[in-house]
Design an enzyme around this catalytic site. Sequence first.
Site, PDB file in Angstrom:
ATOM      1  N   LYS A   1      -4.717  -6.517   3.419  1.00 50.28           N
ATOM      2  CA  LYS A   1      -4.683  -5.389   2.476  1.00 50.28           C
ATOM      3  C   LYS A   1      -6.102  -5.018   2.029  1.00 50.28           C
ATOM      4  O   LYS A   1      -6.423  -3.831   1.867  1.00 50.28           O
ATOM      5  CB  LYS A   1      -3.819  -5.736   1.251  1.00 50.28           C
ATOM      6  CG  LYS A   1      -3.825  -4.669   0.152  1.00 50.28           C
ATOM      7  CD  LYS A   1      -3.176  -3.392   0.622  1.00 50.28           C
ATOM      8  CE  LYS A   1      -3.269  -2.157  -0.217  1.00 50.28           C
ATOM      9  NZ  LYS A   1      -3.823  -2.029  -1.483  1.00 50.28           N
TER      10      LYS A   1
ATOM     11  N   SER B   1       0.822  -1.219   0.000  1.00 50.20           N
ATOM     12  CA  SER B   1       0.000   0.000   0.000  1.00 50.20           C
ATOM     13  C   SER B   1       0.851   1.261   0.000  1.00 50.20           C
ATOM     14  O   SER B   1       1.942   1.285   0.552  1.00 50.20           O
ATOM     15  CB  SER B   1      -0.910   0.034   1.226  1.00 50.20           C
ATOM     16  OG  SER B   1      -1.598   1.269   1.258  1.00 50.20           O
TER      17      SER B   1
ATOM     18  N   HIS C   1      -7.610  -3.099   4.763  1.00 47.66           N
ATOM     19  CA  HIS C   1      -7.004  -1.755   4.676  1.00 47.66           C
ATOM     20  C   HIS C   1      -7.760  -0.909   3.652  1.00 47.66           C
ATOM     21  O   HIS C   1      -8.112   0.242   3.909  1.00 47.66           O
ATOM     22  CB  HIS C   1      -5.525  -1.889   4.280  1.00 47.66           C
ATOM     23  CG  HIS C   1      -4.897  -0.608   3.801  1.00 47.66           C
ATOM     24  ND1 HIS C   1      -5.153  -0.061   2.552  1.00 47.66           N
ATOM     25  CD2 HIS C   1      -4.055   0.262   4.408  1.00 47.66           C
ATOM     26  CE1 HIS C   1      -4.490   1.067   2.424  1.00 47.66           C
ATOM     27  NE2 HIS C   1      -3.812   1.287   3.526  1.00 47.66           N
ATOM     28  N   ASN C   2      -8.029  -1.502   2.510  1.00 45.79           N
ATOM     29  CA  ASN C   2      -8.716  -0.732   1.464  1.00 45.79           C
ATOM     30  C   ASN C   2     -10.162  -0.423   1.838  1.00 45.79           C
ATOM     31  O   ASN C   2     -10.679   0.640   1.509  1.00 45.79           O
ATOM     32  CB  ASN C   2      -8.647  -1.477   0.131  1.00 45.79           C
ATOM     33  CG  ASN C   2      -7.304  -1.290  -0.541  1.00 45.79           C
ATOM     34  OD1 ASN C   2      -6.296  -1.075   0.127  1.00 45.79           O
ATOM     35  ND2 ASN C   2      -7.263  -1.355  -1.850  1.00 45.79           N
TER      36      ASN C   2
ATOM     37  N   GLU D   1      -9.861   2.376   3.979  1.00 43.38           N
ATOM     38  CA  GLU D   1      -9.506   3.510   3.102  1.00 43.38           C
ATOM     39  C   GLU D   1     -10.781   4.116   2.491  1.00 43.38           C
ATOM     40  O   GLU D   1     -10.984   5.330   2.514  1.00 43.38           O
ATOM     41  CB  GLU D   1      -8.559   2.990   2.018  1.00 43.38           C
ATOM     42  CG  GLU D   1      -8.215   3.952   0.890  1.00 43.38           C
ATOM     43  CD  GLU D   1      -7.357   3.254  -0.182  1.00 43.38           C
ATOM     44  OE1 GLU D   1      -6.318   2.668   0.166  1.00 43.38           O
ATOM     45  OE2 GLU D   1      -7.737   3.286  -1.372  1.00 43.38           O
TER      46      GLU D   1
HETATM   47  C1  6PG Z   1      -3.140   1.514  -1.680  1.00 44.54           C
HETATM   48  C2  6PG Z   1      -4.451   1.671  -2.429  1.00 44.54           C
HETATM   49  C3  6PG Z   1      -4.414   1.024  -3.764  1.00 44.54           C
HETATM   50  C4  6PG Z   1      -5.759   1.057  -4.496  1.00 44.54           C
HETATM   51  C5  6PG Z   1      -6.137   2.381  -5.009  1.00 44.54           C
HETATM   52  C6  6PG Z   1      -7.396   2.388  -5.862  1.00 44.54           C
HETATM   53  O1  6PG Z   1      -3.219   1.016  -0.572  1.00 44.54           O
HETATM   54  O2  6PG Z   1      -2.110   1.909  -2.199  1.00 44.54           O
HETATM   55  O3  6PG Z   1      -5.454   1.062  -1.677  1.00 44.54           O
HETATM   56  O4  6PG Z   1      -4.028  -0.303  -3.580  1.00 44.54           O
HETATM   57  O5  6PG Z   1      -5.701   0.219  -5.566  1.00 44.54           O
HETATM   58  O6  6PG Z   1      -6.281   3.251  -3.954  1.00 44.54           O
HETATM   59  O7  6PG Z   1      -8.446   1.718  -5.265  1.00 44.54           O
HETATM   60  P1  6PG Z   1      -9.935   1.911  -5.808  1.00 44.54           P
HETATM   61  O8  6PG Z   1      -9.867   2.018  -7.289  1.00 44.54           O
HETATM   62  O9  6PG Z   1     -10.686   0.702  -5.392  1.00 44.54           O
HETATM   63  O10 6PG Z   1     -10.412   3.183  -5.177  1.00 44.54           O
END
Ligand code: 6PG
Length: 463
Positions: free
Chosen positions: A179, A125, A182-183, A186
């Site tokens: 991960k 990430s 995490h997303n 996010e």
């Molecule tokens: C990271 C991000 C990355 C992710 C983008 C786009 O941790 O660096 O999570 O892995 O792919 O942020 O994600 P989306 O297209 O689903 O918003």
Amino acid sequence: MSDIGLIGLGTMGSALALNIAEKGFKISVFNRTTSVVDRFITEAGPLAAQITGTKTLADFVQSLTAPRAIILMVPAGDAVDGQIAALAPLIGPDDLIIDAGNANFHDTNRRMRDMKTPFLGIGVSGGEEGARHGPAIMGGGPRLHWDRVAHILSAIAAQYQGSPCADWMGEEGAGHFVKAVHNGIEYADMQLIAETYGLMRDGLGWDAPRIAQTFAGWNTGVLQSYLIEISGKVAATVDAASGKPLLDVILDAAGQKGTGRWTAIEAQHLGAPIPVIEAAVVARNISARTDERAHLQALFGAGPTAIADLPISVMEQALICGKILCYDQGFRMMQAASQDFGWNLQAPAIARVWREGCIIRSAMLDDMASAFTQDAQRALMAAPFFAGKIKDSHMALRRVVATAALHGIAVPAHAAALSYFDAMRTARGTANMIQGQRDFFGLHGFARLDDGSTGNHGPWAAG
Ligand code: 6PG
């Protein structure tokens, strides 16, 4: 001979390869479109001395010191399977393949089961900048394979006060699972911030520079985080073409590659409540329906109405509360997965890895690492530090949700956080009514509060 190889020179792969070279390792690279390799080497500058560009997969494999370690940075899904199949006849029984893309952890589990050679799935990430100068790395798979490459992955990872933000999370697809969570977080963190922006823009009538200033101010306090920082920067940016704030010309339809959605789907399988993350995924889905929203606005009349008074400090406290509750959910989900999949995920290690390099890095994550170090099993919202913060801020969250509701402003993540809090801290809930209904129409049985007996039925059939 190179210490490690990397396949896939897209944005993330190129950045990761340069990072590895810069940390003093020799690296071989390969890309299906071979012209990309030449361009990459030319643009690598002095780092090119550490890099071997190869034009065939066989040359690539031969350029690596055995037993080999090969990082895949190709799009998740079929491309990974295709690349593994292409490598299979060329590599030896001890050669290690590391999938560093955003794989679905079920795919990683399957690959680990089916492959005859060592395999790791690592979550990386931090976007391009993180990959180039220090990402957070969440490893998954057999520990002995992780140990083979831990020195390289720790060297290229972000550092938090001298400790690398790279760690082994657990067996199988545990790294890719962490991960994905995490997303999910996010998505939720971004949505909570976007909702606050909506209150400021539509309720309070603030322009983008004022919003930028407020976020920049918050970034020096409890909310200090990469996402608050960049939100301030996004709001401060002026569009060169129109001279307007760039935010005002960006289409309000959010994209998604799918990791947040996977988290929501998996949470349902696990029976783990993550309503803030789910609300964030739903909000992105709704955002994409631009035409329908325009049509319905015309049908139902103008949306948001002006808010007379909503202090900055109240919005800030609401955001703090929502954020804590969202992390509480993410960590609970990982606890549920850990039990279900037998992974023994370590909450303190996860919080430590997320302190630097990744997209959700924030000051609060250090406090979370401390809270979980004291007691890894306790829910985040029950940890003394965070319980104190929630006690201080839940009235602000209430005020934000109520105000938004009265003024027609959608704040689904804030509202989900508030309902989650109220439901979780209510000892006597309302599911007794659900149990009564289920028994009425399906004789599903219920437990009694007074004597603890189960399988009881009401007199409905008789009536
Ligand atoms: C990271 C991000 C990355 C992710 C983008 C786009 O941790 O660096 O999570 O892995 O792919 O942020 O994600 P989306 O297209 O689903 O918003």
